[in-house]
Scaffold this motif. Structure first.
Motif, PDB file in Angstrom:
ATOM      1  N   PRO A 235      15.939  35.626  35.939  1.00 54.27           N
ATOM      2  CA  PRO A 235      15.469  34.725  34.876  1.00 54.27           C
ATOM      3  C   PRO A 235      16.442  34.548  33.719  1.00 54.27           C
ATOM      4  O   PRO A 235      16.183  33.711  32.859  1.00 54.27           O
ATOM      5  CB  PRO A 235      14.192  35.414  34.393  1.00 54.27           C
ATOM      6  CG  PRO A 235      14.405  36.848  34.660  1.00 54.27           C
ATOM      7  CD  PRO A 235      15.221  36.919  35.908  1.00 54.27           C
TER       8      PRO A 235
ATOM      9  N   MET B 122      15.133  35.108  28.847  1.00 51.46           N
ATOM     10  CA  MET B 122      13.816  35.354  29.456  1.00 51.46           C
ATOM     11  C   MET B 122      13.597  36.863  29.611  1.00 51.46           C
ATOM     12  O   MET B 122      12.489  37.357  29.400  1.00 51.46           O
ATOM     13  CB  MET B 122      13.731  34.672  30.819  1.00 51.46           C
ATOM     14  CG  MET B 122      12.332  34.602  31.375  1.00 51.46           C
ATOM     15  SD  MET B 122      11.525  33.048  31.000  1.00 51.46           S
ATOM     16  CE  MET B 122      12.125  32.027  32.329  1.00 51.46           C
TER      17      MET B 122
ATOM     18  N   ILE C  51      12.673  38.205  26.221  1.00 52.86           N
ATOM     19  CA  ILE C  51      11.293  37.845  25.842  1.00 52.86           C
ATOM     20  C   ILE C  51      10.301  38.797  26.510  1.00 52.86           C
ATOM     21  O   ILE C  51       9.368  39.300  25.886  1.00 52.86           O
ATOM     22  CB  ILE C  51      10.994  36.378  26.214  1.00 52.86           C
ATOM     23  CG1 ILE C  51      11.822  35.428  25.336  1.00 52.86           C
ATOM     24  CG2 ILE C  51       9.506  36.074  26.051  1.00 52.86           C
ATOM     25  CD1 ILE C  51      11.786  33.973  25.786  1.00 52.86           C
ATOM     26  N   GLY C  52      10.540  39.065  27.800  1.00 51.19           N
ATOM     27  CA  GLY C  52       9.653  39.979  28.519  1.00 51.19           C
ATOM     28  C   GLY C  52       9.699  41.391  27.949  1.00 51.19           C
ATOM     29  O   GLY C  52       8.664  42.049  27.785  1.00 51.19           O
TER      30      GLY C  52
ATOM     31  N   LYS D 163       7.870  41.784  24.614  1.00 47.53           N
ATOM     32  CA  LYS D 163       6.412  41.872  24.729  1.00 47.53           C
ATOM     33  C   LYS D 163       5.968  43.318  24.909  1.00 47.53           C
ATOM     34  O   LYS D 163       4.908  43.706  24.442  1.00 47.53           O
ATOM     35  CB  LYS D 163       5.928  41.055  25.933  1.00 47.53           C
ATOM     36  CG  LYS D 163       5.881  39.576  25.662  1.00 47.53           C
ATOM     37  CD  LYS D 163       5.186  38.871  26.797  1.00 47.53           C
ATOM     38  CE  LYS D 163       4.921  37.425  26.450  1.00 47.53           C
ATOM     39  NZ  LYS D 163       4.112  36.760  27.465  1.00 47.53           N
TER      40      LYS D 163
ATOM     41  N   GLY E 265       4.069  32.265  31.433  1.00 43.05           N
ATOM     42  CA  GLY E 265       4.222  33.591  30.840  1.00 43.05           C
ATOM     43  C   GLY E 265       5.472  34.291  31.341  1.00 43.05           C
ATOM     44  O   GLY E 265       6.103  33.864  32.309  1.00 43.05           O
ATOM     45  N   VAL E 266       5.817  35.405  30.703  1.00 42.18           N
ATOM     46  CA  VAL E 266       7.022  36.171  31.029  1.00 42.18           C
ATOM     47  C   VAL E 266       6.680  37.651  31.125  1.00 42.18           C
ATOM     48  O   VAL E 266       5.995  38.146  30.219  1.00 42.18           O
ATOM     49  CB  VAL E 266       8.100  35.985  29.937  1.00 42.18           C
ATOM     50  CG1 VAL E 266       9.354  36.785  30.269  1.00 42.18           C
ATOM     51  CG2 VAL E 266       8.444  34.506  29.762  1.00 42.18           C
ATOM     52  N   PRO E 267       7.175  38.371  32.177  1.00 36.87           N
ATOM     53  CA  PRO E 267       7.892  37.828  33.337  1.00 36.87           C
ATOM     54  C   PRO E 267       6.917  37.233  34.331  1.00 36.87           C
ATOM     55  O   PRO E 267       5.725  37.533  34.277  1.00 36.87           O
ATOM     56  CB  PRO E 267       8.560  39.083  33.916  1.00 36.87           C
ATOM     57  CG  PRO E 267       7.602  40.192  33.597  1.00 36.87           C
ATOM     58  CD  PRO E 267       7.018  39.836  32.265  1.00 36.87           C
ATOM     59  N   HIS E 268       7.418  36.409  35.248  1.00 35.13           N
ATOM     60  CA  HIS E 268       6.528  35.863  36.262  1.00 35.13           C
ATOM     61  C   HIS E 268       7.185  35.888  37.640  1.00 35.13           C
ATOM     62  O   HIS E 268       8.394  35.858  37.765  1.00 35.13           O
ATOM     63  CB  HIS E 268       6.077  34.447  35.910  1.00 35.13           C
ATOM     64  CG  HIS E 268       7.195  33.485  35.690  1.00 35.13           C
ATOM     65  ND1 HIS E 268       7.675  33.180  34.438  1.00 35.13           N
ATOM     66  CD2 HIS E 268       7.937  32.745  36.549  1.00 35.13           C
ATOM     67  CE1 HIS E 268       8.651  32.301  34.539  1.00 35.13           C
ATOM     68  NE2 HIS E 268       8.831  32.015  35.811  1.00 35.13           N
TER      69      HIS E 268
ATOM     70  N   SER F 272       1.998  35.725  32.843  1.00 30.67           N
ATOM     71  CA  SER F 272       2.914  36.862  32.904  1.00 30.67           C
ATOM     72  C   SER F 272       2.429  37.833  33.980  1.00 30.67           C
ATOM     73  O   SER F 272       1.261  37.818  34.380  1.00 30.67           O
ATOM     74  CB  SER F 272       3.000  37.556  31.545  1.00 30.67           C
ATOM     75  OG  SER F 272       1.744  38.111  31.216  1.00 30.67           O
TER      76      SER F 272
END
Lengths: 80, 375
Positions: free
Chosen positions: A19, A23, A26-27, A30, B153-156, B246
């Motif tokens: 990704p 990306m 960002i993950g 979270k 959403g992340v990750p996917h 996600s």
């Protein structure tokens, strides 16, 4: 006496296309706690621009950004 | 040499079959054994759910008995692991049994985590389980027009899914003759419409041509019954919300303290768990910053099977996993393309063609040969 030392996690996204570094960041953000620092490593020069753009837009804190031997090191702090 | 494979999805199945063939002599002589533990007696072709969601396939087409896909020399048990004890070289299962091993491969996959975004699970249509995909199609049948928002959403799992579902929904609405009553709005977490720049450069003009609007740097923060609010401070109102939510790894990974979010820290070339020489991870379960996709699991499984077999035969691994990923991209209007890349070479997708779409449609049936290790 307690001392809150921010935890810095290194995310190695060198030589990955999907990704991609932003990306991935960002993950990871979270899952991080407010105050944690993340250092993302990227060989994609575009990361030096698009990661700070996202950080500013969301309101996290940019700590550092530098290039060393072809690898961008971008350090951010989760602010909220 | 006791080899334990935990997880019977694409990665675990290809690895176990590949290994069984490479170690046929050792398995016959009793010098090696392969045991697979899975949560289900059925094996699902997960990419097919995308087609179920738009009425192009039915769920019964997506399943085979897992045991029918495995080499007969593999011992298969439906007995999900509840605790990994890597330091003691054993796992404990739901039935209460303990399985000791010399080598373990963990391929337990990932799951959607819509509940991590307030309001998302209650308000959005998803297609990552059979029930969700069928529900989505039934809801689509009763949708007669309005604003459709796609939120990611992340990750996917499956990096092409956001684009594919958007183009396939556009096809669906056109085929129903209500395209002029639908406004489609695509949102994406980073600053372009897809993580792969060449794919984004192709997809954005396609959106423009079709009249699909888009907003980038859009990460879901909260969902209400009529709008999605982003981390970036913007909002997208909707009449119908479709999400690629996600994902997280499996709960047992977190319960065993193997990795945050259920993703295990993994060496990017040897695929061993950091700190262990006899424990490996493939597929969505790794924390590698590469695509969570069936093809990733497939190519990792082939590399790892070769290395485990060579380690048993000559005492050393013989190759690195090179980061190879291959993804079909359904582009709508009966066309498709693909992206192929690895750690060193970026993707260079070609213009979509009908031929690639036909091949993808054929692959939806040929997958079972792939799982058996024949393709």
């Amino acid at each position: 006496m307690e001392c809150n030392v921010a935890e810095r996690k290194v995310v190695d996204a060198k030589n990955t296309f999907c990704p991609g570094p932003l990306m991935e960041l960002i993950g990871q953000m979270k899952m991080a706690e407010v105050g944690d620092e993340l250092e993302i490593l990227s060989t994609d020069q575009g990361s030096a621009n698009d990661i700070p753009e996202w950080i500013n837009k969301v309101g996290h804190e940019m700590i550092d950004s530098f290039e060393k031997e072809g690898v961008w090191h971008i350090v951010v702090k989760k602010a909220k | 040499m006791r080899i334990l494979v935990v997880g019977g999805g694409m990665g675990g199945t290809i690895l176990a079959n590949n290994l069984a063939r490479r170690l046929s002599g050792e398995l016959k002589s009793g010098k090696a054994s392969i045991t697979m533990l899975s949560a289900s007696e059925k094996h699902m072709y997960q990419p097919g759910l995308l087609y179920v969601a738009v009425g192009k396939m039915t769920p019964d087409e997506l399943y085979r008995d897992q045991v029918s896909l495995l080499e007969s020399s593999i011992t298969f048990r439906v007995d999900p692991v509840t605790k990994f004890n890597l330091k003691e070289n054993n796992v404990v299962t739901e039935s209460g049994k303990q399985y000791d091993y010399d080598i373990i491969v963990i391929s337990t996959g990932s799951r959607t985590f819509a509940e991590g975004t307030p309001g998302l699970a209650e308000n959005a249509l998803q297609f990552y389980t059979e029930a969700d995909a069928v529900n989505m199609y039934k809801r689509l049948q009763h949708f007669d027009g309005g604003k459709v928002v796609v939120a990611v959403g992340v990750p996917h799992k499956c990096p092409m899914a956001p684009l594919e579902i958007t183009f396939m929904l556009a096809d669906y609405f056109r085929e129903r003759g209500i395209w002029d009553k639908v406004q489609m709005h695509y949102t994406y977490p980073i600053g372009r419409v897809h993580s792969l720049e060449p794919v984004a450069q192709w997809a954005q003009p396609e959106f423009d041509r079709l009249g699909i609007t888009y907003e980038t740097l859009f990460n879901m923060k909260e969902v209400t019954e009529n709008k999605v609010i982003s981390e970036e401070g913007t909002e997208a109102e909707y009449d119908l919300l479709v999400t690629v939510p996600s994902h997280k790894g499996m709960q047992v990974i977190e319960d065993s303290d193997l990795g945050a979010g259920g993703f295990i820290p993994t060496n990017r070339t040897r695929l061993n768990i950091e700190g262990y020489e006899n424990a490996f991870v493939i597929g969505d379960t790794t924390n590698l910053p590469i695509s969570k996709a069936g093809s990733t699991a497939h190519f990792e499984a082939e590399a790892l099977a070769e290395n485990i077999a060579s380690t048993i035969k000559i005492g050393t691994p013989v190759r690195d996993y090179d980061g190879k990923v291959f993804c079909f991209i359904e582009a709508g209007e009966g066309k498709a393309t693909y992206a192929m890349f690895n750690y060193q070479n970026p993707p260079n997708p070609k213009a979509p063609t009908k031929g690639i779409h036909w091949f993808k449609t054929a692959y939806n049936k040929m997958y079972w040969a792939s799982a058996r290790g024949l393709l």
